[in-house]
Motif scaffolding. Structure first.
Motif, PDB file in Angstrom:
ATOM      1  N   GLN A  27       0.814  -1.221   0.000  1.00  0.00           N
ATOM      2  CA  GLN A  27       0.000   0.000   0.000  1.00  0.00           C
ATOM      3  C   GLN A  27       0.845   1.268   0.000  1.00  0.00           C
ATOM      4  O   GLN A  27       0.528   2.236  -0.660  1.00  0.00           O
ATOM      5  N   TRP A  28       1.919   1.269   0.784  1.00  0.00           N
ATOM      6  CA  TRP A  28       2.691   2.493   1.004  1.00  0.00           C
ATOM      7  C   TRP A  28       4.126   2.414   0.490  1.00  0.00           C
ATOM      8  O   TRP A  28       4.906   3.346   0.691  1.00  0.00           O
ATOM      9  N   ARG A  31       6.644   5.317  -0.588  1.00  0.00           N
ATOM     10  CA  ARG A  31       6.033   6.577  -0.139  1.00  0.00           C
ATOM     11  C   ARG A  31       6.188   6.721   1.364  1.00  0.00           C
ATOM     12  O   ARG A  31       6.541   5.792   2.064  1.00  0.00           O
ATOM     13  N   ARG A  93      -1.902   4.535 -11.811  1.00  0.00           N
ATOM     14  CA  ARG A  93      -2.956   4.971 -10.895  1.00  0.00           C
ATOM     15  C   ARG A  93      -3.224   3.915  -9.831  1.00  0.00           C
ATOM     16  O   ARG A  93      -3.301   4.212  -8.638  1.00  0.00           O
ATOM     17  N   THR A  95      -1.286   1.474  -8.724  1.00  0.00           N
ATOM     18  CA  THR A  95      -0.156   1.102  -7.864  1.00  0.00           C
ATOM     19  C   THR A  95       0.469   2.271  -7.119  1.00  0.00           C
ATOM     20  O   THR A  95       1.261   2.073  -6.201  1.00  0.00           O
ATOM     21  N   GLY A  96       0.165   3.500  -7.539  1.00  0.00           N
ATOM     22  CA  GLY A  96       0.774   4.661  -6.900  1.00  0.00           C
ATOM     23  C   GLY A  96       2.127   5.023  -7.474  1.00  0.00           C
ATOM     24  O   GLY A  96       2.789   5.931  -6.994  1.00  0.00           O
TER      25      GLY A  96
END
Length: 126
Positions: A27-28, A31, A93, A95-96
């Motif tokens: 998720q992160w 980042r 979009r 997957t970030g």
């Protein structure tokens, strides 16, 4: 002043276990996320790993902005989505990642770079 810190995947596993570490990384990964001293049920951390793991993270890293590691699982997701015919923009979009990073993960040169002549070639033509 904000304290930012990278965390290794193995360290994350030691703190919250493999399942939560994998979920956080997916998720992160790549980042930064602020780890509150007192997480709430709706905070981004608790939403991903649940309150129990969020509270453990708060005890270890409360008040710090953590950069989470990217796991191969996220790279595999990029490859899987592309194999399913999903566009580069949509993969970015979901997957970030940036579009450029999706191209890099797929081992391809982003179109803008492929079409751009090297700087020395341009300078030689001036």
């Amino acid at each position: 002043m904000h304290v930012k810190r990278n965390i290794l995947f193995d360290e994350l596993v030691e703190v919250v276990g493999i399942a939560a570490a994998t979920a956080l990384s997916r998720q992160w990964g790549g980042r930064v996320l602020y780890i509150a001293h007192k997480p709430t049920p709706g905070c981004p951390l608790a939403v991903v790993v649940g309150m129990e793991a969020a509270e453990v993270m708060a005890r270890h890293f409360g008040g710090i902005h953590l950069w989470f590691p990217i796991t191969q699982g996220k790279h595999s997701k990029v490859r899987r989505l592309r194999a399913e015919g999903i566009s580069i923009s949509e993969i970015a979009r979901q997957t970030g990642y940036t579009v450029r990073n999706v191209y890099i993960i797929l081992g391809q040169t982003p179109p803008a770079e492929a079409d751009t002549p090297p700087l020395l070639a341009i300078m030689g033509k001036l």
